[in-house]
Write an enzyme that holds these catalytic residues in place. Structure first.
Site, PDB file in Angstrom:
ATOM      1  N   ARG A  67       0.821  -1.213   0.000  1.00 25.91           N
ATOM      2  CA  ARG A  67       0.000   0.000   0.000  1.00 25.91           C
ATOM      3  C   ARG A  67       0.858   1.266   0.000  1.00 25.91           C
ATOM      4  NH1 ARG A  67      -3.945   2.506   4.132  1.00 25.91           N
ATOM      5  NH2 ARG A  67      -5.499   3.496   2.764  1.00 25.91           N
ATOM      6  N   HIS A  71       0.450   4.349  -2.638  1.00 24.61           N
ATOM      7  CA  HIS A  71       0.226   5.747  -2.239  1.00 24.61           C
ATOM      8  C   HIS A  71       1.419   6.626  -2.600  1.00 24.61           C
ATOM      9  CE1 HIS A  71      -3.434   5.307   0.644  1.00 24.61           C
ATOM     10  NE2 HIS A  71      -3.477   4.422  -0.329  1.00 24.61           N
ATOM     11  N   ASN A  99      -4.293   8.698   4.236  1.00 26.18           N
ATOM     12  CA  ASN A  99      -3.061   8.222   4.874  1.00 26.18           C
ATOM     13  C   ASN A  99      -3.102   8.283   6.393  1.00 26.18           C
ATOM     14  OD1 ASN A  99      -2.080   7.886   2.306  1.00 26.18           O
ATOM     15  ND2 ASN A  99      -0.728   9.669   2.330  1.00 26.18           N
ATOM     16  N   HIS A 198      -6.193  -6.072  -2.396  1.00 30.90           N
ATOM     17  CA  HIS A 198      -7.021  -6.192  -1.196  1.00 30.90           C
ATOM     18  C   HIS A 198      -7.274  -7.646  -0.811  1.00 30.90           C
ATOM     19  CE1 HIS A 198      -8.685  -1.805  -1.712  1.00 30.90           C
ATOM     20  NE2 HIS A 198      -7.404  -1.846  -1.410  1.00 30.90           N
TER      21      HIS A 198
HETATM   22  C1  HEM Z   1      -9.905   2.004  -6.038  1.00 29.91           C
HETATM   23  C2  HEM Z   1      -8.745   2.195  -5.470  1.00 29.91           C
HETATM   24  C3  HEM Z   1      -8.469   1.928  -4.018  1.00 29.91           C
HETATM   25  C4  HEM Z   1      -9.147   2.349  -2.917  1.00 29.91           C
HETATM   26  C5  HEM Z   1     -10.379   3.241  -2.858  1.00 29.91           C
HETATM   27  C6  HEM Z   1      -8.473   1.774  -1.779  1.00 29.91           C
HETATM   28  C7  HEM Z   1      -8.849   1.979  -0.453  1.00 29.91           C
HETATM   29  C8  HEM Z   1      -8.307   1.302   0.619  1.00 29.91           C
HETATM   30  C9  HEM Z   1      -8.759   1.442   1.978  1.00 29.91           C
HETATM   31  C10 HEM Z   1      -9.871   2.367   2.455  1.00 29.91           C
HETATM   32  C11 HEM Z   1      -8.018   0.593   2.738  1.00 29.91           C
HETATM   33  C12 HEM Z   1      -8.128   0.396   4.253  1.00 29.91           C
HETATM   34  C13 HEM Z   1      -7.344   1.480   4.954  1.00 29.91           C
HETATM   35  C14 HEM Z   1      -7.755   1.679   6.393  1.00 29.91           C
HETATM   36  O1  HEM Z   1      -8.885   1.343   6.745  1.00 29.91           O
HETATM   37  O2  HEM Z   1      -6.948   2.202   7.178  1.00 29.91           O
HETATM   38  C15 HEM Z   1      -7.090  -0.069   1.868  1.00 29.91           C
HETATM   39  C16 HEM Z   1      -6.169  -0.998   2.282  1.00 29.91           C
HETATM   40  C17 HEM Z   1      -5.224  -1.559   1.451  1.00 29.91           C
HETATM   41  N1  HEM Z   1      -4.988  -1.212   0.144  1.00 29.91           N
HETATM   42 FE1  HEM Z   1      -6.233  -0.158  -1.048  1.00 29.91          FE
HETATM   43  N2  HEM Z   1      -7.417   1.025  -2.203  1.00 29.91           N
HETATM   44  C18 HEM Z   1      -7.364   1.101  -3.559  1.00 29.91           C
HETATM   45  C19 HEM Z   1      -6.415   0.543  -4.374  1.00 29.91           C
HETATM   46  C20 HEM Z   1      -5.313  -0.129  -3.926  1.00 29.91           C
HETATM   47  C21 HEM Z   1      -4.165  -0.471  -4.738  1.00 29.91           C
HETATM   48  C22 HEM Z   1      -4.028  -0.098  -6.212  1.00 29.91           C
HETATM   49  C23 HEM Z   1      -3.285  -1.136  -3.937  1.00 29.91           C
HETATM   50  C24 HEM Z   1      -1.940  -1.691  -4.261  1.00 29.91           C
HETATM   51  C25 HEM Z   1      -1.413  -1.793  -5.466  1.00 29.91           C
HETATM   52  C26 HEM Z   1      -3.884  -1.213  -2.622  1.00 29.91           C
HETATM   53  C27 HEM Z   1      -3.349  -1.863  -1.547  1.00 29.91           C
HETATM   54  C28 HEM Z   1      -3.942  -1.955  -0.303  1.00 29.91           C
HETATM   55  C29 HEM Z   1      -3.480  -2.843   0.762  1.00 29.91           C
HETATM   56  C30 HEM Z   1      -2.367  -3.857   0.645  1.00 29.91           C
HETATM   57  C31 HEM Z   1      -4.292  -2.581   1.860  1.00 29.91           C
HETATM   58  C32 HEM Z   1      -4.190  -3.228   3.251  1.00 29.91           C
HETATM   59  C33 HEM Z   1      -3.293  -2.388   4.133  1.00 29.91           C
HETATM   60  C34 HEM Z   1      -3.203  -2.824   5.574  1.00 29.91           C
HETATM   61  O3  HEM Z   1      -3.418  -4.007   5.906  1.00 29.91           O
HETATM   62  O4  HEM Z   1      -2.901  -1.957   6.407  1.00 29.91           O
HETATM   63  N3  HEM Z   1      -5.098  -0.581  -2.646  1.00 29.91           N
HETATM   64  N4  HEM Z   1      -7.269   0.384   0.592  1.00 29.91           N
END
Ligand code: HEM
Ligand SMILES: *[C@@H]1O[C@H](CO)[C@@H](O)[C@H](O)[C@H]1NC(C)=O
Length: 332
Positions: A67, A71, A99, A198
């Site tokens: 992530r 970002h 973030n 995800h």
């Molecule tokens: C439509 C696009 C995306 C949206 C709206 C989105 C949104 C989010 C949100 C809201 C979370 C949870 C954060 C939290 O609750 O603190 C999350 C977690 C995550 N996102 Fe996305 N994301 C997107 C695309 C991506 C992309 C492109 C990647 C990587 C290439 C990614 C990798 C991750 C990972 C690995 C997590 C888990 C992080 C953790 O366990 O702390 N996401 N994302």
């Protein structure tokens, strides 16, 4: 404008090339696989060893690195800007909407960076560290391997404004999400594949409440197993309070990088509104089709995911930069 300046650079390179040979035509902003072969031949092994240790200790570390890389790349290009701390003279991106209270893994990045600095000081950029670390974490959890082109430079600036405007938000609809990827040179196909990330990691209740007390309730009515899942989610995320409690985005296998996440979307069980949009949006027939394909064919998902990671990692900051000694601060 753009094509004009590109053309003149090309002409210049050709003219120079005629005098000083092919080296002059090399574009310093192009990433290559062997960028560190001479100056830090063990860079990849060092990063891999540290990520392996961290992921063995806690598999979520793989998600954190992945992530962070995302970002990073969506703001000014993949230039380590996401890692910069706020200082008296620099406003970082850590307080941006998507973030703050959310991004983690900065200590792990520091640790990996220290090892790199001990072996080859001032050589390996923080932006490359994230790109390689994201790949290594993915592989360690069972995901695909890809070669990571390197040679990124770390920025001397950050942009809180761009972080707020360009990083997609979980409350956004499909058209907005596609537009945000498009503006980074990434297609809807890239988007669906990349959001497949995800399949690992968690989201905070803060980000999933709207959905589980909203449209998830409607779909769950028709499916007993979704109903059960929804009641578990509500236990984790009560209607009031508990905003920082977390729940996996792929409850089948939260720490295996597989394609089970896409089945969840097909079942209507995506926990983020934005995730479910890719399958359920009325305008999402193309993305819904991809979701189904990735669920049916894990190797297709892996292939698209690795290709799209290389594409995302290829977004560069035209300003160039430096190799930071400490990922949190620009060099003085
Ligand atoms: C439509 C696009 C995306 C949206 C709206 C989105 C949104 C989010 C949100 C809201 C979370 C949870 C954060 C939290 O609750 O603190 C999350 C977690 C995550 N996102 Fe996305 N994301 C997107 C695309 C991506 C992309 C492109 C990647 C990587 C290439 C990614 C990798 C991750 C990972 C690995 C997590 C888990 C992080 C953790 O366990 O702390 N996401 N994302
Ligand atoms: C990476 O970007 C460069 C332009 O900076 C482009 O020539 C190259 O084709 C891109 N590579 C990939 C894999 O997208």
């Amino acid at each position: 404008m753009i094509s004009y300046s590109r053309a003149s650079v090309l002409v210049l390179a050709m003219v120079l090339g005629a005098f000083v040979g092919p080296l002059a035509a090399q574009d310093p902003s192009q990433l290559t696989l062997d960028y560190y072969a001479k100056n830090c031949p063990h860079a990849q092994e060092i990063i891999r060893a540290e990520v392996e240790c961290a992921v063995r200790t806690n598999p979520r570390n793989a998600a954190l690195l992945l992530r962070l890389h995302f970002h990073d790349c969506f703001v000014q290009g993949c230039d380590g800007s996401v890692l910069l701390d706020d200082t008296a003279t620099l406003i970082g991106e850590k307080q941006a909407d998507q973030n703050v209270n959310s991004l983690k893994g900065f200590d792990l990045v520091d640790k990996i960076k220290q090892k790199l600095e001990a072996e080859c000081p001032g050589v390996v950029s923080c932006a490359d560290l994230l790109a390689i670390g994201a790949r290594d974490g993915t592989v360690l959890l069972g995901g695909p391997y890809w070669d990571v082109p390197v040679g990124r430079l770390d920025s001397k600036t950050a942009s809180l404004d761009l972080a707020n405007s360009d990083i997609p938000a979980p409350s956004q609809g499909l058209i907005t999400l596609i537009a945000k990827f498009w503006s980074k040179g990434l297609s809807a196909t890239d988007m669906v594949a990349l959001v497949g990330s995800h399949t690992i990691g968690v989201a905070r209740c803060f980000n999933i409440k709207d959905r589980i007390y909203g449209d998830f309730e409607l779909t769950a009515k028709f499916n007993p197993s979704s109903e059960l899942y929804l009641s578990k989610l509500k236990e984790t995320c009560p209607a009031h309070g508990g905003d920082d409690n977390t729940s996996p985005m792929d409850y089948v296998s939260p720490y295996v990088f597989d394609n089970a996440y896409f089945e969840g979307l097909v079942q209507g069980e995506g926990v983020l509104y934005s995730d479910q949009q890719m399958y359920s949006s009325l305008v999402g027939y193309q993305t819904a089709d991809l979701v189904k394909q990735y669920w049916a064919d894990p190797l297709l998902f892996f292939k698209h995911f690795s290709d799209s990671m290389v594409k995302m990692g290829n977004i560069t900051n035209p300003e160039g930069g430096e190799v930071r000694k400490n990922c949190r601060f620009v060099n003085s």
